[in-house]
Enzyme design. Structure first.
Site, short mmCIF file in Angstrom:
data_model
loop_
_atom_site.label_atom_id
_atom_site.label_comp_id
_atom_site.label_asym_id
_atom_site.label_seq_id
_atom_site.Cartn_x
_atom_site.Cartn_y
_atom_site.Cartn_z
N LYS A 153 -40.94 60.45 11.94
CA LYS A 153 -42.02 59.47 12.11
C LYS A 153 -42.41 58.93 10.74
O LYS A 153 -42.85 59.69 9.89
CB LYS A 153 -43.22 60.13 12.78
CG LYS A 153 -42.96 60.46 14.23
CD LYS A 153 -44.22 60.87 14.95
CE LYS A 153 -43.93 61.23 16.40
NZ LYS A 153 -43.54 60.08 17.22
N ARG A 205 -39.62 64.71 26.47
CA ARG A 205 -38.91 64.64 27.75
C ARG A 205 -37.79 65.67 27.83
O ARG A 205 -37.42 66.11 28.91
CB ARG A 205 -38.40 63.21 27.98
CG ARG A 205 -37.45 62.73 26.92
CD ARG A 205 -37.25 61.23 26.97
NE ARG A 205 -38.37 60.50 26.36
CZ ARG A 205 -38.42 59.18 26.27
NH1 ARG A 205 -37.44 58.42 26.75
NH2 ARG A 205 -39.45 58.59 25.71
N1 BES Z 1 -45.35 62.38 20.96
C1 BES Z 1 -44.74 61.10 20.92
C2 BES Z 1 -45.50 60.06 21.71
C3 BES Z 1 -46.76 59.55 21.09
C4 BES Z 1 -46.69 58.51 20.16
C5 BES Z 1 -47.98 60.01 21.47
C6 BES Z 1 -47.84 58.00 19.63
C7 BES Z 1 -49.14 59.48 20.93
C8 BES Z 1 -49.07 58.48 20.01
C9 BES Z 1 -43.33 61.18 21.53
O1 BES Z 1 -42.67 62.36 21.32
C10 BES Z 1 -42.55 60.10 20.87
O2 BES Z 1 -42.34 60.19 19.69
N2 BES Z 1 -42.14 59.11 21.63
C11 BES Z 1 -41.41 58.01 21.11
C12 BES Z 1 -40.31 57.69 22.09
C13 BES Z 1 -39.32 56.72 21.55
C14 BES Z 1 -38.49 57.37 20.48
C15 BES Z 1 -38.45 56.24 22.68
C16 BES Z 1 -42.37 56.85 20.95
O3 BES Z 1 -43.22 56.65 21.81
O4 BES Z 1 -42.30 56.18 19.93
MN MN Z 2 -41.62 62.37 19.44
#
Ligand code: BES
Ligand code: MN
Ligand code: ZN
Length: 496
Positions: A268, A344
């Site tokens: 991230k 997931r």
């Molecule tokens: N934990 C995150 C989702 C999330 C993002 C929660 C921002 C709260 C705020 C999840 O694991 C994630 O990183 N999801 C990605 C998925 C993408 C790579 C398809 C996302 O939402 O960016």
């Molecule tokens: Mn994630």
């Protein structure tokens, strides 16, 4: 904090702080009910302050000679537009105007406009949750004084039963807030598992914690792929609530339990707010909060399984490479085209495990996608399910608890986006509709015969500012909806 009813009227009440809900255009009439000696000067002051009793308005007065010695007037607008949720907001506003005051608190609202049981429960929960403060991590915490006694003035005794739910539910929400708020070096997968075991011990639930080896022998390759990039061992948590007497229904609730989500090699970066990703175990926090509450409420007729595949998403030499192919415990192979879509993967194996228990329904809660936050913001969670009945049940439970929940489409043609060149499925699809493909991915791991709902709580798990009954930080979202839903299936009905 003891919350009780004070069924006789406001005239006899002699506590020290009074929160009084006031209707627009009825200010004078309502003040007559409490006091006449200083009513006129109060009315003059209210005029000077331009207080018109609109929703969101507040006026606070210290009174030198009498009970109450502090009067907090909160505007309720017009009676015909008033909702129970406005009572929650008015309670939060009044409670914040009284921070640090330990005096006996009374709340007088127009309960009779609603089912008084439902209104009293909502306001009782609101006062306790608004005044919650997490003081665990300071050496010299500000003493957070709260009223020991809170009385809901004028609520009929028929609401007595619903008042009994307030304490177990709020303890569950507070536990969830503490779990989510805890930093990731404190709340590790092991600590989450320990917390689960102690909930089980204290509230008569059965507890099983599966270690990595056992998960391996069950073929949980998706979950373990996420866990292996971390120095901390994964812990698979399973608590069971067995009601006394006949079991008529069995349900499983599954929570995403990433105690930290760095993104893995799809790290991230930039605006992704990596430092907030301690909240990525928000689903598991609601599940454990609900477990605590259900263990205390003891609803009849429903057996409940609480399941969390806990781990961290980190980076080390054995972490998943973007592009790895793994297989989940139902045999499906997954191409991990993005290591940041880890939730997931953990849920896939947790859902297969839940299906093996042959429940009548499964509900999962997860901080699953940023896309859901973009769609619904931070006050509303997204709900995906094929079952209209389950959707209606969950939405009424959410409405009853004041938690925002909105049904979203499980558009099956979007499965196209999850097609992998090599494996049965890949873990991420295109950017557009990202919260939907996440739900469709999960669906691949659920037995079609079991009704299943997925709730994406990425938005409401956290609030940057004080908001309604939620102080800034972890909200404990989901506990109230889950508990209301579980109890609505049992004989122990919470009033609708
Ligand atoms: N934990 C995150 C989702 C999330 C993002 C929660 C921002 C709260 C705020 C999840 O694991 C994630 O990183 N999801 C990605 C998925 C993408 C790579 C398809 C996302 O939402 O960016
Ligand atoms: Mn994630
Ligand atoms: Zn995540």
């Amino acid at each position: 904090m003891k919350i009780s009813l004070y069924p006789s009227g406001i005239k006899d009440w002699d506590g020290s702080v009074l929160i009084l809900g006031i209707f627009q255009e009825k200010i004078e009439e309502q003040l007559n009910e409490i006091e006449t000696s200083w009513k006129n000067s109060l009315l003059r002051r209210l005029k000077e302050q331009d207080f018109n009793a609109k929703k969101g308005e507040i006026a606070t007065f210290q009174i030198l000679n009498g009970s109450p010695n502090k009067l907090i007037l909160v505007g309720l607008g017009a009676p015909k537009n008033l909702l129970i949720d406005d009572l929650r907001k008015a309670t939060a506003l009044g409670a914040r105007a009284n921070l640090g005051n330990p005096g006996q608190l009374g709340i007088s609202f127009p309960w009779e406009l609603f089912d008084p049981s439902a209104a009293a429960k909502a306001v009782g929960e609101a006062i306790r949750l608004t005044l919650f403060k997490d003081l665990r991590f300071r050496n010299k915490p500000d003493p957070s004084l709260k009223p020991e006694i809170v009385q809901l003035i004028g609520v009929p005794t028929s609401a007595e039963k619903s008042i009994e739910f307030i304490s177990p539910i709020c303890s569950g929400v507070e536990l969830a807030r503490e779990l989510v708020g805890a930093p990731p070096n404190f709340l590790t997968p092991a600590k989450l598992a320990e917390t689960a075991s102690s909930i089980a011990k204290n509230h008569n639930l059965e507890s099983t914690i599966l270690e990595e080896e056992e998960c391996l022998s069950r073929g949980m390759g998706a979950y373990l792929a996420v866990a292996k990039g971390s120095d901390l061992n994964p812990k698979f948590i399973h608590l069971t609530y067995k009601p006394k007497g006949e079991v008529r229904r069995r349900i499983a609730i599954v929570g995403k339990g990433l105690t930290f989500d760095s993104g893995g090699y799809n790290l991230k970066v930039g605006a992704a707010q990596i430092e907030l990703m301690k909240f990525d175990m928000g689903g598991s926090a609601s599940v454990l909060g609900a477990a605590r509450a259900i263990g205390e409420i003891n609803p009849k007729g429903t057996e409940v399984h609480f399941i969390v595949a806990a781990c961290e998403n980190m980076i080390n030499g054995s972490a998943v490479h973007p592009g790895d192919i793994v297989s989940a415990s139902n045999g499906k192979t997954i191409e991990i085209n993005n290591t940041d879509a880890e939730g997931r993967l953990t849920l896939a194996d947790a859902l297969v495990y839940a299906c093996d228990l042959k429940p009548d329904a499964i509900v999962d809660l997860a901080t699953l996608t940023g896309a859901c936050v973009i769609a619904l913001g931070d006050e509303i969670a997204g709900l995906w399910t094929k079952s209209d009945q389950l959707a209606n049940e969950l939405i009424s439970a959410a409405n009853l608890s004041g938690e925002g929940l909105w049904r979203m489409p499980l558009k099956s043609s979007y499965k196209e986006g999850l097609k992998s060149m090599l494996a049965d499925i890949k873990n991420t699809g295109p950017r557009g509709g990202g919260a939907i493909t996440a739900g469709l991915f999960l669906q691949e791991f659920v037995d079609e015969k079991i009704s299943w709902a997925h709730i994406d709580i990425a938005g409401p798990v956290w609030t940057e500012k004080d908001r309604g009954i939620d102080p800034a930080g972890a909200t404990g979202y989901g506990v109230r909806t889950l508990v209301n839903w579980i109890c609505s299936q049992s004989e122990q009905k919470i009033t609708v």
